[in-house]
Design a protein around this motif. Sequence first.
Motif, PDB file in Angstrom:
ATOM      1  N   PRO A 109     -36.233  27.138 -22.148  1.00  0.00           N
ATOM      2  CA  PRO A 109     -35.701  28.491 -22.387  1.00  0.00           C
ATOM      3  C   PRO A 109     -36.038  29.011 -23.785  1.00  0.00           C
ATOM      4  O   PRO A 109     -36.237  28.244 -24.721  1.00  0.00           O
ATOM      5  CB  PRO A 109     -34.183  28.298 -22.233  1.00  0.00           C
ATOM      6  N   ILE A 110     -36.115  30.338 -23.900  1.00  0.00           N
ATOM      7  CA  ILE A 110     -36.280  30.988 -25.202  1.00  0.00           C
ATOM      8  C   ILE A 110     -35.262  32.114 -25.317  1.00  0.00           C
ATOM      9  O   ILE A 110     -34.641  32.518 -24.334  1.00  0.00           O
ATOM     10  CB  ILE A 110     -37.703  31.545 -25.416  1.00  0.00           C
ATOM     11  N   SER A 111     -35.128  32.641 -26.514  1.00  0.00           N
ATOM     12  CA  SER A 111     -34.190  33.739 -26.757  1.00  0.00           C
ATOM     13  C   SER A 111     -34.671  35.018 -26.063  1.00  0.00           C
ATOM     14  O   SER A 111     -35.871  35.325 -26.072  1.00  0.00           O
ATOM     15  CB  SER A 111     -34.069  33.993 -28.258  1.00  0.00           C
ATOM     16  N   PRO A 112     -33.767  35.779 -25.462  1.00  0.00           N
ATOM     17  CA  PRO A 112     -34.138  37.058 -24.841  1.00  0.00           C
ATOM     18  C   PRO A 112     -34.788  38.030 -25.823  1.00  0.00           C
ATOM     19  O   PRO A 112     -35.464  38.978 -25.411  1.00  0.00           O
ATOM     20  CB  PRO A 112     -32.807  37.606 -24.324  1.00  0.00           C
ATOM     21  N   SER A 113     -34.579  37.813 -27.132  1.00  0.00           N
ATOM     22  CA  SER A 113     -35.163  38.718 -28.126  1.00  0.00           C
ATOM     23  C   SER A 113     -36.683  38.653 -28.124  1.00  0.00           C
ATOM     24  O   SER A 113     -37.344  39.554 -28.659  1.00  0.00           O
ATOM     25  CB  SER A 113     -34.634  38.386 -29.522  1.00  0.00           C
TER      26      SER A 113
END
Length: 309
Positions: A123-127
């Motif tokens: 996963p990664i940040s939605p930003s």
Amino acid sequence: MHDDIRISLAATGDVGSVSRMVKAGVARQEIARALRRGELIRLRRDVVVSAAVWEAAQPWDRHRIRARAIMHSPQTAPALALSHHSALSLLGVPLFGVDNRVHVVRTDGRRGHSDDLLRVHAPISPSWVTEVDGIRVVKPARAALQVAGTFGIQSGLVSADGCLHLELCQPSDLDEALAVGGYGHGTSRAKKVVAHADGLSESAGESRCGWVFHMLDLPVPERQVLIHGRDGQLLGRVDFLFREKRTIVEFDGAIKYSSRDDLMREKLREDRLRALGYTVVRLTWDDLAHPVRVLGKVMAAFALVASAS
């Protein structure tokens, strides 16, 4: 092909979801009939594409079709975003040395399941997610470094140069993407890409040439140089110029010569460059696969200039 299927596909760019079509009112029997007739091709359980579009697509375009098809399926988790070269394929960024699987990341902190067609990454940040034509994708700078981390420096450099050249990101965006990390064992490769990407390359071949020159420890050439004749007339722009060695290197992708006239114009241009005292070296895709051959061609050009001076 039934009109309802054709209309449904047109709404999503000739790719579609079986469940979405059925929900919209397309009969399952019509979809099954189109599959039997070869009018549709099933890429995944719920994902189909127009056979005519698929068969006409170049190999590098088929990845974009797969990626768009998966993201249009309701069975794709809404927390997924295209990543790596799958994200870049929607933006027309040059690609090299990547695989055919569709790459995605989650943005909800959860892990996902990979299969033969789909690879789900950490996963990664939605930003770091944006949208392209309504499809969630990782931002270009981050996606290019994901390519580097997963597939290597040359692959990442081709994509990073492409993003810069197309003005999809700035060098500062690459710096920021590198700083957030998340590239695992590929972090050192991502660092190399950030250090060498400049956006001057106009093709994957030119990016690869620049990296091969670096690895061969050749002098650093000037890029995209305008060459004028003795009368001041512009003869053209060359890919690489080793100025002190009076040597020009051009990457020949074998695509720009669409006619005999194009080929003759290029030959005349090359003759004029040689008349100015330059030696011209042409490199092909096959040459780049054999760096020793590249070194031999360039060093032979250097020697030819030295013997003539």
